[in-house]
Structures are given as structure tokens and as C-alpha cells.
Design an enzyme around this catalytic site. Structure first.
Site, PDB file in Angstrom:
ATOM      1  N   MET A 186     -12.347   3.346  -0.143  1.00 25.57           N
ATOM      2  CA  MET A 186     -12.969   3.577   1.168  1.00 25.57           C
ATOM      3  C   MET A 186     -13.734   4.888   1.052  1.00 25.57           C
ATOM      4  O   MET A 186     -13.370   5.901   1.668  1.00 25.57           O
ATOM      5  CB  MET A 186     -11.885   3.617   2.252  1.00 25.57           C
ATOM      6  N   ASP A 215      -5.927  -7.140   4.774  1.00 26.32           N
ATOM      7  CA  ASP A 215      -5.461  -5.751   4.717  1.00 26.32           C
ATOM      8  C   ASP A 215      -5.458  -5.110   6.106  1.00 26.32           C
ATOM      9  O   ASP A 215      -6.517  -4.929   6.715  1.00 26.32           O
ATOM     10  CB  ASP A 215      -6.372  -4.958   3.760  1.00 26.32           C
ATOM     11  N   HIS A 252      -8.472   0.175  -3.676  1.00 20.97           N
ATOM     12  CA  HIS A 252      -9.335  -0.111  -2.526  1.00 20.97           C
ATOM     13  C   HIS A 252     -10.104   1.172  -2.205  1.00 20.97           C
ATOM     14  O   HIS A 252      -9.531   2.132  -1.690  1.00 20.97           O
ATOM     15  CB  HIS A 252      -8.431  -0.546  -1.357  1.00 20.97           C
ATOM     16  N   MET A 265     -10.741  -6.806   6.149  1.00 21.16           N
ATOM     17  CA  MET A 265      -9.985  -5.798   6.899  1.00 21.16           C
ATOM     18  C   MET A 265      -9.542  -6.405   8.230  1.00 21.16           C
ATOM     19  O   MET A 265     -10.363  -6.917   8.990  1.00 21.16           O
ATOM     20  CB  MET A 265     -10.853  -4.567   7.188  1.00 21.16           C
ATOM     21  N   SER A 304       3.043  -0.149   6.068  1.00 24.66           N
ATOM     22  CA  SER A 304       4.209   0.242   6.865  1.00 24.66           C
ATOM     23  C   SER A 304       5.284  -0.838   6.936  1.00 24.66           C
ATOM     24  O   SER A 304       6.453  -0.522   7.170  1.00 24.66           O
ATOM     25  CB  SER A 304       3.759   0.647   8.266  1.00 24.66           C
ATOM     26  N   ASP A 316      -5.013   3.044  -1.645  1.00 24.41           N
ATOM     27  CA  ASP A 316      -6.082   3.276  -0.671  1.00 24.41           C
ATOM     28  C   ASP A 316      -6.733   4.633  -0.894  1.00 24.41           C
ATOM     29  O   ASP A 316      -6.153   5.675  -0.575  1.00 24.41           O
ATOM     30  CB  ASP A 316      -5.507   3.197   0.748  1.00 24.41           C
ATOM     31  N   GLY A 318      -2.152  -4.114   9.266  1.00 29.98           N
ATOM     32  CA  GLY A 318      -1.308  -4.662  10.331  1.00 29.98           C
ATOM     33  C   GLY A 318      -0.505  -5.884   9.939  1.00 29.98           C
ATOM     34  O   GLY A 318      -0.083  -6.659  10.812  1.00 29.98           O
ATOM     35  N   HIS A 351      -1.171  -1.567  -4.237  1.00 36.52           N
ATOM     36  CA  HIS A 351      -2.458  -1.339  -3.566  1.00 36.52           C
ATOM     37  C   HIS A 351      -2.624   0.158  -3.323  1.00 36.52           C
ATOM     38  O   HIS A 351      -1.749   0.798  -2.722  1.00 36.52           O
ATOM     39  CB  HIS A 351      -2.442  -2.122  -2.259  1.00 36.52           C
ATOM     40  N   SER A 384       0.862  -1.187   0.000  1.00 38.13           N
ATOM     41  CA  SER A 384       0.000   0.000   0.000  1.00 38.13           C
ATOM     42  C   SER A 384       0.890   1.226   0.000  1.00 38.13           C
ATOM     43  O   SER A 384       1.751   1.371   0.878  1.00 38.13           O
ATOM     44  CB  SER A 384      -0.883   0.004   1.244  1.00 38.13           C
ATOM     45  N   PHE A 429      -6.235   4.318   8.336  1.00 40.87           N
ATOM     46  CA  PHE A 429      -4.841   4.710   8.555  1.00 40.87           C
ATOM     47  C   PHE A 429      -3.912   3.510   8.394  1.00 40.87           C
ATOM     48  O   PHE A 429      -4.300   2.381   8.715  1.00 40.87           O
ATOM     49  CB  PHE A 429      -4.663   5.271   9.975  1.00 40.87           C
ATOM     50  N   MET A 434      -9.481   7.275   0.080  1.00 44.89           N
ATOM     51  CA  MET A 434     -10.293   7.619   1.271  1.00 44.89           C
ATOM     52  C   MET A 434     -10.952   8.973   1.075  1.00 44.89           C
ATOM     53  O   MET A 434     -10.327   9.899   0.540  1.00 44.89           O
ATOM     54  CB  MET A 434      -9.403   7.678   2.511  1.00 44.89           C
TER      55      MET A 434
END
Ligand code: DX5
Ligand code: ZN
Length: 220
Positions: A69, A176, A67, A138, A199, A36, A178, A34, A9, A144, A38
């Protein structure tokens, strides 16, 4: 069990040098990019729209995994398809008509995904699974990067895998949120085919080194 696919991501990449970061990820051997999207309404954060997807399209030939959101994603499906998205995933919770949105993505000739939040019953996938290319679970509340993997995701992945094997074995399960060297093997064993990682892949270390650490964790 084959190798897991990795979809970095860009949320945690250095956006001032995004092109370089994507080329670096591609050279390291990631599978998809990926993105994201938002809207500050469906999730408490704002990112980017089709314009950035179009810019990313110009720097990579990897599949672009978008993705969404955003509320009422059906308003923007054509725009993201035209911008060069290969996969478009909408949230079950973000539209009155997830079925219609998924059909629309398929009509546009793109791979269709449905995403489900941690608080949504897994049964949300069931009526749509036969039509899905991707089922995105998720493992954090969306909004975030850099959040902790919710342990409840593991059992949900197992149940989703059983549902997927029964209703549509060709559909890929995407996890998706963590995903890092401590959680990737657990998510993989529970049924994830594709791991989104922000991350854990885009940080102050080279992507190749981070990817290697994730692959190593899968062997353990
Ligand atoms: C969260 C996004 C994720 C996120 C992943 O709302 O959908 O794709 O950026 O980031 P990490 O891997 O840092 O949890
Ligand atoms: Zn995502």
C-alpha cells in the site's frame, strides 16, 4: 467448493514477539503470511519495509504474501523480491502503470497480484487479469486492521469471480479486510479463494482456536 486458504495479516500481531506469532500461525495450519506494507501516503498509516519481510523470511517457510500500500510501488519491487517475498501485490490506484508493475513482479520470478480499493470500479482488473496470479479485493478501505467488512464487497466478489472464471481461471481471488466468523462464509460463497484475516486471527486468543472458529463458520 474446496477449502478457503487463510493468510493471516501480521498487522494485529504482537510485533515484539513476531517470530513466535508466526510460528504459532504456521503450526495452526495457515496457508500464507500476509504482510501489509504502508507508506503514510497511499494510506494514512505507516508500517514496515523489506527489512521486516527479510526477518519474517528467516522464521517461516510459508509463502510470504506482500501487500504493497505504497505509491509508485515499482520503486521497491526488487527490494521486496530480494527480501524473500513470494507474492507481491500492488494497488491499481497507487501507480500510473499497474501493467508495467505487474510485468516487473513476474520478471522477478514472483507471483503477481493487483489490489483494488472499495471505491474503484472492478473493471480495473479486466485488462490485467490474464497476467495475474492474485486478484485482491479490498473489503475495507486500506490502512488499518480491525475495520468492518463493507457489505458491498460481496457483490463485487461475485462479479470478480465471473470475470476471473472467464479470463483466467488459475488466478486466485483474495479478500482483504473485516474477515471474521460473521463474514468469512459470505465472502467465500461469493468467490474468495483466499481470506486475509488480521484481527480475527491475531488477537488475545491462540491462533489455532481462532482459525478453528473461522473454519467452523465456513461449515454453517
Ligand atoms: C488493511 C490491510 C489488511 C488488514 C486486515 O489495510 O490490507 O490486511 O490488516 O485486518 P483485519 O482482518 O483486522 O481487517
Ligand atoms: Zn492486506
Amino acid at each position: 467448493m474446496g477449502p478457503v486458504r487463510f493468510a493471516p495479516s501480521i498487522l494485529t500481531a504482537d510485533l515484539a514477539r513476531l517470530g513466535e506469532a508466526i510460528r504459532e500461525a504456521e503450526a495452526a495450519g495457515v496457508d500464507w503470511i500476509h504482510l501489509d506494507v504502508m507508506d503514510g501516503v497511499f494510506v494514512p498509516n505507516l508500517t514496515f519495509g523489506p527489512l521486516l519481510v527479510e526477518a519474517v523470511r528467516r522464521v517461516t517457510s510459508l509463502p510470504l504474501d506482500v501487500h504493497l500500500m505504497i505509491v509508485k510501488p515499482e520503486r521497491y519491487l526488487e527490494d521486496f523480491a530480494q527480501a524473500g517475498a513470494d507474492h507481491i501485490t500492488v494497488h491499481f490506484e497507487a501507480t500510473y502503470h499497474p501493467h508495467r508493475a505487474v510485468q516487473k513482479v513476474k520478471e522477478l520470478g514472483k507471483k503477481a497480484g493487483l489490489a483494488v480499493n472499495p471505491g474503484t470500479p472492478l473493471e480495473a482488473f479486466e485488462p490485467l487479469l490474464p497476467d495475474l496470479d492474485l486478484a485482491l479485493l479490498m473489503s475495507v478501505n486500506p490502512g488499518f486492521g480491525g475495520q468492518r467488512y463493507l457489505p458491498t464487497a460481496t457483490e463485487r466478489l461475485r462479479r470478480l469471480k465471473a470475470m476471473r472464471d472467464r479470463l483466467n481461471p488459475a488466478c486466485l481471488i483474495v479478500v482483504d479486510g473485516g474477515i471474521n466468523r460473521d463474514t468469512v462464509a459470505e465472502a467465500r460463497r461469493a468467490g474468495a479463494d483466499v481470506a486475509v484475516a488480521g484481527s480475527a486471527l491475531f488477537n488475545d486468543k491462540p491462533v489455532a482456536e481462532n482459525l478453528k472458529a473461522l473454519r467452523l463458520a465456513l461449515l454453517g
